[in-house]
Design a protein around this motif. Sequence first.
Motif, short mmCIF file in Angstrom:
data_model
loop_
_atom_site.label_atom_id
_atom_site.label_comp_id
_atom_site.label_asym_id
_atom_site.label_seq_id
_atom_site.Cartn_x
_atom_site.Cartn_y
_atom_site.Cartn_z
N PHE A 26 0.82 -1.21 0.00
CA PHE A 26 0.00 0.00 0.00
C PHE A 26 0.86 1.27 0.00
CE2 PHE A 26 -3.47 -2.82 1.55
CZ PHE A 26 -4.41 -2.47 0.59
N THR A 29 2.32 1.43 -3.80
CA THR A 29 1.32 1.81 -4.79
C THR A 29 0.76 3.20 -4.50
OG1 THR A 29 -0.32 0.57 -3.48
CG2 THR A 29 0.63 -0.53 -5.41
N GLY A 30 0.75 3.60 -3.22
CA GLY A 30 0.33 4.96 -2.89
C GLY A 30 1.27 5.98 -3.51
N ASN A 134 -2.16 -0.64 -8.82
CA ASN A 134 -2.83 0.58 -8.38
C ASN A 134 -4.33 0.37 -8.22
OD1 ASN A 134 -0.47 2.04 -8.27
ND2 ASN A 134 -0.78 3.13 -10.19
N HIS A 137 -4.94 -1.26 -5.00
CA HIS A 137 -4.84 -0.28 -3.92
C HIS A 137 -6.16 0.48 -3.76
CE1 HIS A 137 -2.43 2.75 -1.50
NE2 HIS A 137 -3.59 3.36 -1.68
N ARG A 138 -6.75 0.88 -4.88
CA ARG A 138 -7.98 1.67 -4.85
C ARG A 138 -9.23 0.81 -4.63
NH1 ARG A 138 -6.81 5.11 -10.28
NH2 ARG A 138 -6.44 3.00 -10.99
N SER A 150 -8.02 -6.16 2.62
CA SER A 150 -7.66 -4.75 2.75
C SER A 150 -8.17 -4.18 4.07
CB SER A 150 -8.23 -3.95 1.58
OG SER A 150 -7.69 -4.39 0.36
#
Length: 197
Positions: A26, A29-30, A134, A137-138, A150
């Motif tokens: 995280f 990818t952030g 990504n 992540h979202r 998550s």
Amino acid sequence: MTTFNRWARWVHIYSAAPVLLLMVFFAGTGLFLNHSNWSLGQTQESDLSLPLPTDLMSLDWDHESSTTALAVLHWLDHEHQVRGVDLSFEWESEEKLLLLYLDGPQGSYAVEAYYEEASAEVYRRQLPVLEMLNNLHRGKHVSGLWRWLSDLSALCMVLFCLSGFWLLTINTLKRRHSLSWVGIGSVVMVFTIFLMH
């Protein structure tokens, strides 16, 4: 209080241990999401023409379009590895055309199944690996299992941070220095948020 401190140390160590790789994921990818101008690779597009099998042609496409859509999806998954998470479809009765849209974190598919021609056109859009990460992540086009993982990692990260903060406050030798850095970081964050409005 000694027992509580011992528990805080235990929570601090073992809350991070099972989600260590997720924390790195995280954070990494952030960083990519924060720099949308960075190149993540090339999106690959392809198309494929397929004849529809006879068992699909025997279905009632006009009156049972949802059943037909699921049957076509099952055939594409089983025979051609066309897979995704989010599915939507449209049935255009005048053209005898079934449109399928399938999305996943790795990309998307658009399928045009023509009843009268007994054929299907499959259009594939494959995202580069970093863009797929990504999307994970979202939480975009992901499965329930990934959402659960998550949420679990987020809970563990909160416990890790709170227990770490508590351990800083009880460390008499480094308390003033550590809390100063916590204060500076907090002020910078709040001030940055204030400037955004």
